[in-house]
Design an enzyme around this catalytic site. Structure first.
Site, PDB file in Angstrom:
ATOM      1  N   ASN A   7      -8.276   4.741  -4.691  1.00 36.75           N
ATOM      2  CA  ASN A   7      -8.088   3.327  -4.371  1.00 36.75           C
ATOM      3  C   ASN A   7      -9.181   2.905  -3.389  1.00 36.75           C
ATOM      4  O   ASN A   7      -9.268   3.439  -2.275  1.00 36.75           O
ATOM      5  CB  ASN A   7      -6.700   3.118  -3.760  1.00 36.75           C
ATOM      6  CG  ASN A   7      -6.375   1.638  -3.566  1.00 36.75           C
ATOM      7  OD1 ASN A   7      -7.214   0.862  -3.142  1.00 36.75           O
ATOM      8  ND2 ASN A   7      -5.140   1.264  -3.862  1.00 36.75           N
ATOM      9  N   ARG A  18     -18.544  -9.088   6.262  1.00 40.22           N
ATOM     10  CA  ARG A  18     -19.870  -9.708   6.381  1.00 40.22           C
ATOM     11  C   ARG A  18     -20.258 -10.335   5.041  1.00 40.22           C
ATOM     12  O   ARG A  18     -19.907  -9.825   3.980  1.00 40.22           O
ATOM     13  CB  ARG A  18     -20.939  -8.670   6.758  1.00 40.22           C
ATOM     14  CG  ARG A  18     -20.785  -8.112   8.162  1.00 40.22           C
ATOM     15  CD  ARG A  18     -21.144  -9.146   9.214  1.00 40.22           C
ATOM     16  NE  ARG A  18     -21.151  -8.561  10.548  1.00 40.22           N
ATOM     17  CZ  ARG A  18     -20.086  -8.458  11.339  1.00 40.22           C
ATOM     18  NH1 ARG A  18     -18.895  -8.862  10.885  1.00 40.22           N
ATOM     19  NH2 ARG A  18     -20.187  -7.946  12.541  1.00 40.22           N
ATOM     20  N   HIS A  43      -6.248  -3.003  -5.933  1.00 41.73           N
ATOM     21  CA  HIS A  43      -5.042  -3.822  -5.795  1.00 41.73           C
ATOM     22  C   HIS A  43      -5.453  -5.183  -5.245  1.00 41.73           C
ATOM     23  O   HIS A  43      -5.397  -5.418  -4.039  1.00 41.73           O
ATOM     24  CB  HIS A  43      -4.041  -3.131  -4.860  1.00 41.73           C
ATOM     25  CG  HIS A  43      -2.710  -3.802  -4.774  1.00 41.73           C
ATOM     26  ND1 HIS A  43      -1.551  -3.122  -4.531  1.00 41.73           N
ATOM     27  CD2 HIS A  43      -2.352  -5.096  -4.901  1.00 41.73           C
ATOM     28  CE1 HIS A  43      -0.530  -3.958  -4.504  1.00 41.73           C
ATOM     29  NE2 HIS A  43      -1.008  -5.171  -4.725  1.00 41.73           N
ATOM     30  N   GLU A  77      -3.553  -2.577  -9.732  1.00 42.58           N
ATOM     31  CA  GLU A  77      -2.203  -2.766  -9.208  1.00 42.58           C
ATOM     32  C   GLU A  77      -2.017  -4.214  -8.767  1.00 42.58           C
ATOM     33  O   GLU A  77      -2.983  -4.892  -8.408  1.00 42.58           O
ATOM     34  CB  GLU A  77      -1.972  -1.872  -7.989  1.00 42.58           C
ATOM     35  CG  GLU A  77      -2.130  -0.397  -8.234  1.00 42.58           C
ATOM     36  CD  GLU A  77      -1.924   0.424  -6.977  1.00 42.58           C
ATOM     37  OE1 GLU A  77      -1.679   1.640  -7.098  1.00 42.58           O
ATOM     38  OE2 GLU A  77      -2.007  -0.155  -5.865  1.00 42.58           O
ATOM     39  N   HIS A 198       1.229   6.526  -2.195  1.00 37.39           N
ATOM     40  CA  HIS A 198       1.557   5.918  -0.912  1.00 37.39           C
ATOM     41  C   HIS A 198       1.620   6.995   0.160  1.00 37.39           C
ATOM     42  O   HIS A 198       2.472   7.873   0.138  1.00 37.39           O
ATOM     43  CB  HIS A 198       2.863   5.128  -0.912  1.00 37.39           C
ATOM     44  CG  HIS A 198       2.969   4.191   0.272  1.00 37.39           C
ATOM     45  ND1 HIS A 198       2.380   2.953   0.283  1.00 37.39           N
ATOM     46  CD2 HIS A 198       3.558   4.328   1.481  1.00 37.39           C
ATOM     47  CE1 HIS A 198       2.616   2.355   1.445  1.00 37.39           C
ATOM     48  NE2 HIS A 198       3.333   3.179   2.195  1.00 37.39           N
ATOM     49  N   ASP A 199       0.703   6.895   1.100  1.00 37.88           N
ATOM     50  CA  ASP A 199       0.614   7.799   2.249  1.00 37.88           C
ATOM     51  C   ASP A 199       0.362   9.254   1.865  1.00 37.88           C
ATOM     52  O   ASP A 199       0.642  10.171   2.650  1.00 37.88           O
ATOM     53  CB  ASP A 199       1.861   7.710   3.125  1.00 37.88           C
ATOM     54  CG  ASP A 199       1.906   6.428   3.938  1.00 37.88           C
ATOM     55  OD1 ASP A 199       0.854   5.760   4.050  1.00 37.88           O
ATOM     56  OD2 ASP A 199       2.986   6.082   4.456  1.00 37.88           O
TER      57      ASP A 199
END
Length: 255
Positions: A7, A18, A43, A77, A198-199
């Site tokens: 991801n 920037r 995502h 996602e 996730h994590d």
């Protein structure tokens, strides 16, 4: 072997600080693929604070070009609003992972209540599959969600591994992982591919994949991109792939 999808949202977040071309999102996607990543995950959120919708065609072209070397995928996602679907259907990525996030969410913190959203999800999934997309639903590790998920026509489920990651840090991983194993087994019995995300990080990844060696894909962003600051993209992807490879060997020896 379980596929590793990177991801790259956090790279896009840094780029957006920037108005210049110092950070090329496509270049980092290519680096990840060259290092052995099996796919790229993005995502895009409604406020486009990291990955923007105009990044999607660029990344789709990166995947299409790189596919001349080997099989790789693009996973997009997001919450399936009409705006999201409009952009996604233009590029028809290999996989679309539907999440129930409200627009203001920092990250995906919970999975779908599939039964309560069955009519909506059935219609959305049908539209995506008509364009050739594999569709995954982001779910909590709750076995009651799997029968409704199969009924709405989804191809995969992505298990929210936040509880597992927290248990790992607290030394309770052995107890917590059994819940994920049971849900993953039930999902497989319904003919669903099982993803996870996730994590996840290089500390807990091997433990999870050694207990669920039939995971189709893990999607990792935050921890991996943080590791890239010290290790670099190529070394980082190779390290994560190595963790999964060793867990596959361990699982095979234990079988």
């Amino acid at each position: 072997m379980t596929a590793l999808s990177i991801n790259i949202n956090k790279i896009a977040l840094l780029r957006n600080q920037r108005e210049n071309d110092v950070i090329d999102l496509a270049d980092y996607a290519i680096q990840a693929l060259e290092a052995g990543a099996d796919g790229i995950t993005v995502h895009p959120r409604p406020d486009e604070r990291h990955v923007r919708f105009d990044d999607l065609p660029v990344l789709a072209e990166v995947i299409k070009t790189y596919r001349q070397k080997r099989s790789v995928e693009l996973n997009v996602e997001g919450y399936p609003s009409e705006a999201f679907l409009e952009h996604v259907l233009k590029i028809a990525p290999d996989q679309v992972t539907l999440v129930p996030d409200p627009p203001e969410a920092k990250t995906s913190e919970f999975g779908w209540n599939v039964a309560q959203n069955a009519a909506f999800l059935t219609e959305v999934i049908g539209r995506l599959k008509a364009h050739g997309c594999r569709v995954s639903l982001f779910l909590d590790p709750d076995s009651s969600q799997l029968s409704p998920a199969a009924e709405v026509g989804v191809d995969c489920v992505e298990l929210h591994t936040g509880d597992f990651a927290q248990a790992y840090v607290q030394g309770r991983a052995q107890d917590e992982v059994h819940r994920y194993v049971q849900v993953a087994l039930l999902a497989r019995s319904y003919g669903l591919k099982v993803n996870a995300g996730h994590d996840l990080n290089k500390s807990n990844l091997k433990f999870l994949t050694s207990h669920i060696p039939w995971l189709h894909e893990v999607s990792i962003g935050h921890a991996l991109i943080a590791d890239c600051l010290s290790m670099g993209m190529v070394n980082c992807v190779r390290a994560y792939k190595g963790k999964m490879r060793r867990s596959m060997i361990q699982a095979a020896k234990s079988a």
